[in-house]
Scaffold this motif. Structure first.
Motif, PDB file in Angstrom:
ATOM      1  N   LEU A   1       0.835  -1.202   0.000  1.00 43.92           N
ATOM      2  CA  LEU A   1       0.000   0.000   0.000  1.00 43.92           C
ATOM      3  C   LEU A   1       0.868   1.250   0.000  1.00 43.92           C
ATOM      4  O   LEU A   1       1.719   1.429   0.864  1.00 43.92           O
ATOM      5  N   PHE A   2       0.661   2.111  -0.991  1.00 41.84           N
ATOM      6  CA  PHE A   2       1.260   3.435  -1.011  1.00 41.84           C
ATOM      7  C   PHE A   2       0.206   4.409  -0.478  1.00 41.84           C
ATOM      8  O   PHE A   2      -0.904   4.470  -1.012  1.00 41.84           O
ATOM      9  N   TYR A   3       0.545   5.175   0.546  1.00 45.98           N
ATOM     10  CA  TYR A   3      -0.441   6.123   1.062  1.00 45.98           C
ATOM     11  C   TYR A   3       0.229   7.465   1.361  1.00 45.98           C
ATOM     12  O   TYR A   3       1.421   7.541   1.645  1.00 45.98           O
ATOM     13  N   GLY A   4      -0.557   8.510   1.271  1.00 42.34           N
ATOM     14  CA  GLY A   4      -0.049   9.857   1.519  1.00 42.34           C
ATOM     15  C   GLY A   4      -0.837  10.863   0.707  1.00 42.34           C
ATOM     16  O   GLY A   4      -1.710  10.502  -0.085  1.00 42.34           O
ATOM     17  N   PRO A   5      -0.544  12.153   0.881  1.00 43.30           N
ATOM     18  CA  PRO A   5      -1.292  13.201   0.180  1.00 43.30           C
ATOM     19  C   PRO A   5      -1.225  13.045  -1.334  1.00 43.30           C
ATOM     20  O   PRO A   5      -0.266  12.481  -1.884  1.00 43.30           O
ATOM     21  N   SER A   6      -2.222  13.569  -2.018  1.00 44.05           N
ATOM     22  CA  SER A   6      -2.239  13.544  -3.485  1.00 44.05           C
ATOM     23  C   SER A   6      -1.063  14.338  -4.040  1.00 44.05           C
ATOM     24  O   SER A   6      -0.633  15.329  -3.455  1.00 44.05           O
ATOM     25  N   GLY A   7      -0.544  13.873  -5.163  1.00 44.41           N
ATOM     26  CA  GLY A   7       0.518  14.609  -5.847  1.00 44.41           C
ATOM     27  C   GLY A   7       1.898  14.430  -5.265  1.00 44.41           C
ATOM     28  O   GLY A   7       2.803  15.217  -5.571  1.00 44.41           O
ATOM     29  N   THR A   8       2.107  13.394  -4.447  1.00 40.38           N
ATOM     30  CA  THR A   8       3.418  13.207  -3.820  1.00 40.38           C
ATOM     31  C   THR A   8       4.286  12.166  -4.531  1.00 40.38           C
ATOM     32  O   THR A   8       5.353  11.815  -4.037  1.00 40.38           O
ATOM     33  N   GLY A   9       3.824  11.652  -5.675  1.00 38.46           N
ATOM     34  CA  GLY A   9       4.687  10.785  -6.474  1.00 38.46           C
ATOM     35  C   GLY A   9       4.414   9.301  -6.363  1.00 38.46           C
ATOM     36  O   GLY A   9       5.271   8.496  -6.748  1.00 38.46           O
ATOM     37  N   LYS A  10       3.250   8.902  -5.888  1.00 39.33           N
ATOM     38  CA  LYS A  10       2.958   7.474  -5.735  1.00 39.33           C
ATOM     39  C   LYS A  10       2.929   6.759  -7.085  1.00 39.33           C
ATOM     40  O   LYS A  10       3.524   5.693  -7.256  1.00 39.33           O
ATOM     41  N   THR A  11       2.241   7.349  -8.044  1.00 35.53           N
ATOM     42  CA  THR A  11       2.174   6.736  -9.377  1.00 35.53           C
ATOM     43  C   THR A  11       3.537   6.748 -10.053  1.00 35.53           C
ATOM     44  O   THR A  11       3.947   5.757 -10.671  1.00 35.53           O
TER      45      THR A  11
END
Length: 375
Positions: A160-170
């Motif tokens: 699971l990758f979690y954190g605020p939008s736009g932080t580079g998960k994709t």
């Protein structure tokens, strides 16, 4: 399942001999086809249904071995269903020859919302600024994808990758696929919610079947909370329970999917069903960039502007933009400033343009043009 392919003209004996002598790197690694149907419609048309993808793959290789495949070509069945066409949706490498080891996959066009496969990603770890802790933890996934057979039951199947939008998960998921030289199937979870009850669960199972055909690979599900919604919120959508149950079935490995690593991404861990969250062996946090990282993001992106930036103080902008994500910096600070300059037909981006973008984004009032204040 219905399939489509387009006709590639059969080569002469001379060209066939030449194709057999081409270097190994010209052999297609993957070939994705879609059912196109017959050249002329008829009420008597019979559309073939593939019940065993492995058997069809062997059948297809034997029939079209030696053809050079290009995206958009059509391959015609000459045996079981004469003149039934399959369209080449993708091939890797482009223009390569179908060989004995080519993976041939037929995309089911009935499942219209199932995402397109990305064979390879162009994103590298150099493109991801910051997130050092996440990058370190991703080394385990990289090792698994490079040699999945070594891990056995200890494979990192669900992360699971979690954190605020736009932080580079994709971006990090794509960089990981690039580094491990494996395909990635990126999908937004909202695309898997069907219009009718039962459709969402079916699409989840089809998605995993496709991933199994591509293994080893990464199945990246963005906005995971859309399909992994806590079942206590069943009243919000009538299919919540059945979609969550389908996802749990796949994550539990009831049907073996060796070599498939599921990476879910979300910024709403609080809404995820506890049973789904418990299936993730690893949770990797993504954080907002600090001042140094914000400066790096600004510097690396402003270099690609189509018009020059003059007299800008990016350190000052980085200091002012605390709490913004990398996506915010690129899309709402740099892009806004650039677009305003282009609209006004100016020749360069100034410091004032960037400051105006930041102030607008953070709702900082602009100074008044009046020299005096009247009471």
């Amino acid at each position: 399942m219905i399939f489509i392919v387009r006709t590639a003209q059969k080569t002469s004996s001379k060209s066939t001999r030449e194709s057999n002598t081409e270097p190994a790197e010209c052999t297609a690694e993957f070939l994705v086809m879609e059912p196109a149907g017959y050249p002329m419609a008829s009420v008597l048309d019979e559309y073939p249904e593939i019940t065993d993808p492995g058997v069809f793959e062997h059948y297809a290789r034997e029939q079209w071995k030696g053809y050079k495949a290009h995206k958009g070509d059509y391959l015609f069945d000459r045996r079981m269903y004469p003149d039934f066409a399959y369209k080449v949706a993708d091939v890797e490498p482009p223009g390569s020859v179908i060989g004995q080891n080519t993976r041939i996959i037929v995309r089911d066009t009935v499942a219209g919302n199932v995402p397109t496969i990305e064979f390879r990603s162009d994103v590298t770890f150099d493109d991801v600024i910051g997130q050092q802790n996440a990058r370190k933890k991703c080394k385990l996934i990289e090792r698994f994808l490079e040699a999945p057979d070594k891990f056995g039951k200890w494979a990192p199947r669900n992360v699971l990758f979690y954190g605020p939008s736009g932080t580079g998960k994709t971006m990090l998921a794509k960089a990981l696929a690039n580094k491990a030289h494996v395909p990635i199937i990126p999908v937004k979870a909202t695309e898997l919610i069907g219009e009718f009850v039962g459709e969402g669960a079916r699409q989840i199972h089809q998605l995993y079947e496709r991933a199994q055909e591509m293994a080893p690979c990464i199945l990246f599900i963005d906005e995971l909370d859309a399909i992994a919604l806590d079942r206590r919120h069943q009243e919000l959508r009538g299919d919540v329970a059945e979609i969550v149950n389908a996802l749990l079935t796949e994550m539990d490995g009831i049907v073996e999917r060796p070599g498939v690593c599921t990476i879910g991404a979300t910024n709403r861990t609080d809404t995820i069903d506890p049973a789904v969250r418990s299936r993730f062996e690893e949770e990797i946090e993504f954080t907002l960039p600090d001042e140094k990282e914000r400066l790096e993001i600004l510097e690396s992106n402003i270099e690609t502007f189509p018009i020059p930036a003059k007299g800008v103080d990016l350190k000052a902008i980085a200091k002012m933009t605390g709490g913004l994500s990398g996506r915010d910096l690129v899309g709402k600070v740099l892009k806004t400033a650039l677009h305003n300059v282009i609209i006004e037909d100016r020749e360069f981006v100034s410091a004032e343009d960037l400051l105006a973008s930041v102030k607008k984004l953070k709702n900082i009032p602009q100074p008044s043009n009046s020299d005096r204040m009247y009471i």
